[in-house]
Scaffold this motif. Structure first.
Motif, PDB file in Angstrom:
ATOM      1  N   ASN A 271       0.849  -1.193   0.000  1.00 14.30           N
ATOM      2  CA  ASN A 271       0.000   0.000   0.000  1.00 14.30           C
ATOM      3  C   ASN A 271       0.889   1.249   0.000  1.00 14.30           C
ATOM      4  OD1 ASN A 271      -2.183   1.715   0.155  1.00 14.30           O
ATOM      5  ND2 ASN A 271      -2.500   1.428   2.351  1.00 14.30           N
ATOM      6  N   ASP A 273       2.074   4.996  -2.555  1.00 20.42           N
ATOM      7  CA  ASP A 273       1.489   5.953  -3.493  1.00 20.42           C
ATOM      8  C   ASP A 273       1.617   5.446  -4.929  1.00 20.42           C
ATOM      9  OD1 ASP A 273       3.971   7.100  -4.853  1.00 20.42           O
ATOM     10  OD2 ASP A 273       4.432   7.518  -2.760  1.00 20.42           O
ATOM     11  N   GLU A 274       0.828   6.042  -5.816  1.00 19.57           N
ATOM     12  CA  GLU A 274       0.663   5.535  -7.170  1.00 19.57           C
ATOM     13  C   GLU A 274       1.974   5.521  -7.960  1.00 19.57           C
ATOM     14  OE1 GLU A 274      -1.577   3.558  -9.820  1.00 19.57           O
ATOM     15  OE2 GLU A 274      -2.220   4.272  -7.843  1.00 19.57           O
ATOM     16  N   ALA A 275       2.788   6.546  -7.787  1.00 18.72           N
ATOM     17  CA  ALA A 275       4.044   6.621  -8.537  1.00 18.72           C
ATOM     18  C   ALA A 275       4.981   5.475  -8.160  1.00 18.72           C
ATOM     19  CB  ALA A 275       4.720   7.964  -8.290  1.00 18.72           C
ATOM     20  N   ASP A 276       5.108   5.222  -6.859  1.00 21.62           N
ATOM     21  CA  ASP A 276       5.963   4.121  -6.401  1.00 21.62           C
ATOM     22  C   ASP A 276       5.385   2.782  -6.820  1.00 21.62           C
ATOM     23  OD1 ASP A 276       7.801   5.822  -5.227  1.00 21.62           O
ATOM     24  OD2 ASP A 276       6.821   5.788  -3.268  1.00 21.62           O
ATOM     25  N   LYS A 277       4.073   2.676  -6.802  1.00 18.35           N
ATOM     26  CA  LYS A 277       3.420   1.429  -7.209  1.00 18.35           C
ATOM     27  C   LYS A 277       3.717   1.122  -8.677  1.00 18.35           C
ATOM     28  CE  LYS A 277       0.252  -1.737  -5.988  1.00 18.35           C
ATOM     29  NZ  LYS A 277       0.325  -2.573  -4.771  1.00 18.35           N
ATOM     30  N   THR A 278       3.612   2.130  -9.502  1.00 19.45           N
ATOM     31  CA  THR A 278       3.903   1.949 -10.930  1.00 19.45           C
ATOM     32  C   THR A 278       5.352   1.533 -11.145  1.00 19.45           C
ATOM     33  OG1 THR A 278       2.242   3.619 -11.498  1.00 19.45           O
ATOM     34  CG2 THR A 278       3.887   3.084 -13.172  1.00 19.45           C
ATOM     35  N   SER A 279       6.249   2.163 -10.402  1.00 19.09           N
ATOM     36  CA  SER A 279       7.662   1.832 -10.525  1.00 19.09           C
ATOM     37  C   SER A 279       7.924   0.372 -10.149  1.00 19.09           C
ATOM     38  CB  SER A 279       8.491   2.761  -9.630  1.00 19.09           C
ATOM     39  OG  SER A 279       9.853   2.429  -9.678  1.00 19.09           O
TER      40      SER A 279
END
Length: 496
Positions: A271, A273-279
């Protein structure tokens, strides 16, 4: 009782979250200490390790007293009686130390006896409650005997694997930079070990890291994935031909695959943030391509060596478990990202699918769905291989008999074929492939947007793009489809 592990059991119970259980454990340890001081114990010649048990129990007793005093002062509860909770890794160290001290012939006896003899503060009180007792001295041992060194490192790894089971213990080892130390040790063993030398120790390291990801929750996942960068570390062993030396056996490669599976699954569940998730998802997908090549090479080795035949199915299932993350997980791929320098090689994908089909058709189908979600290598431009690959995945689409698989997931196979057709262009034109796509129509229409997916796939395979003039027609009846000219554009009836 001490020879049968009763002291070890009571010490291990000090990590129990139930306060009443810890009180019972401390009471039992007090009785053991009283028995050790008794006249009968002094006259018992068979109890020759009594001084070592006394040294250990007094160290634990004084260590708990210090912890209780610190807690009482911090919480202004000087009259409160309680038994401090030990981290699982600390309690396990003390428990196993008691077993070793009961066996003077054990190779680890000198190291463990020396550890407690060196404790001088507070009359020998055990102070490393929130530390990592004995690990560094054992894992980084400088003994001249290399076999003893190896045995001590294995013992220390076993302690981590069995003792680090929650976030509390993981915080302790992360402060000591233990995860990074393990990864560095694996690299050193991979470089300097010859053939299968050090294979067991390397396997232990992989299993220990996997255990941390599985049992220590978001704390371990965040640290290993975001700070240590374990996905990039795993990929580093697969770049080029490095894995042939780093992972020389099927036995070791299977453990490597299991760790990759756990790491990717944790990256999807984290869980953040979106940027880290995409990475993280990009790192996970870039790991898949080299792993397909690893699996393909291993399959060739298995098929050429009869001695490895017994390891083929476990290895295959380990591989399929990894790729299952992409078939069922939240991973999604834009068409613009469907081709990548680190994508899967089509020839290797065909090898893995064919091998899986020999064992289990449904396992192979799940593998096809997973590969359909992954990018393909941009340098893989062999037209014949691309045609064969598309024919294989469309065959699985048509023969699908799974009722527990989402229809949208099935249509990802058609989207995958569409991306390949657009990448290769008119060179991929093939009558048999077009006929297979036409045969996929009924099944694809069952899914939401299935009509659009099927149309796009057919147009891409025929080289037709939006806005181009349609110059020929197609005859369709309920049972068969005749393509008048597959090298020309088509007009599809509006009812389709």
């Amino acid at each position: 009782l001490s020879d049968r592990g009763a002291i070890a059991l009571c010490i291990a119970a000090l990590s129990c979250k139930c306060p009443e259980m810890r009180k019972v454990a401390v009471a039992a340890l007090g009785l053991f200490l009283r028995a050790i001081h008794s006249k009968a114990a002094h006259n018992l010649s068979k109890w020759n390790v009594r001084p070592q048990h006394e040294m250990l129990l007094k160290s634990v007793q004084r260590g708990l007293a210090l912890r209780r005093a610190v807690y009482a002062k911090a919480n202004d509860a000087s009259n409160r009686i309680f038994v401090p909770l030990l981290p699982p890794v600390t309690a396990l160290f003390l428990a196993r130390a008691s077993l070793i001290l009961s066996r003077p012939g054990d190779h680890l006896y000198p190291a463990m006896n020396g550890y407690f003899l060196r404790i001088a503060d507070n009359h020998g009180a055990f102070r490393e409650v929130n530390g990592l007792p004995g690990f560094m001295s054992l894992y980084c041992s400088s003994d001249a005997n290399h076999e003893y060194n190896k045995e001590e490192r294995i013992w220390a790894l076993q302690l981590l694997k069995d003792g680090v089971k929650d976030g509390y213990s993981f915080r302790i080892i992360s402060k000591k930079h233990v995860p990074s130390l393990l990864l560095t040790s694996f690299e050193i063993l991979s470089v300097h070990s010859s053939d299968n030398c050090g294979e067991g120790e390397r396997k232990f390291i992989l299993e220990t890291i996997q255990s941390m990801l599985e049992n220590c929750g978001p704390i371990a996942s965040t640290h290993l994935l975001m700070r240590v960068g374990i996905l990039s570390w795993l990929k580093g062993f697969l770049v080029g031909d490095n894995f042939s030396k780093s992972l020389p056996t099927v036995f070791l490669r299977r453990s490597f695959l299991d760790l990759c599976t756990t790491a990717v699954r944790c990256s999807f569940l984290l869980n953040i943030d979106e940027a880290d998730k995409t990475s993280l998802m990009i790192d996970a997908s870039e790991l898949a391509g080299p792993l397909v090549s690893l699996c393909a090479e291993t399959i060739v080795e298995i098929e050429n060596d009869e001695n490895l035949s017994g390891k083929s199915e476990p290895f295959l299932r380990a591989a399929c478990n990894f790729f299952h993350n992409f078939a069922e997980g939240p991973f999604s791929l834009n068409e613009a990202d469907s081709m990548s320098n680190s994508g899967t090689i089509l020839a290797d994908s065909i090898t893995v699918i064919s091998f899986a089909q020999k064992w289990d058709h449904m396992l192979a189908y799940d593998l096809v769905r997973a590969l359909a979600a992954l990018p393909v290598a941009t340098y893989d431009t062999d037209i014949a291989t691309a045609k064969e690959y598309i024919a294989v995945i469309l065959k699985f689409f048509l023969e699908n008999k799974r009722h527990d698989v989402g229809l949208a997931s099935q249509n990802n196979i058609l989207k995958h074929a569409t991306s390949l057709a657009r990448f290769f262009g008119n060179d991929l034109m093939d009558n048999e492939i077009v006929k297979s796509i036409l045969a996929c129509r009924r099944l694809s229409l069952l899914a939401p947007d299935g009509h659009k997916v099927w149309i796009e796939c057919l147009k891409a395979m025929l080289g037709q793009h939006d806005g181009e003039q349609k110059v020929s027609a197609m005859e369709i009846d309920s049972d068969e489809v005749a393509v008048l000219d597959t090298r020309k554009m088509i007009i599809l009836p509006s009812a389709w």
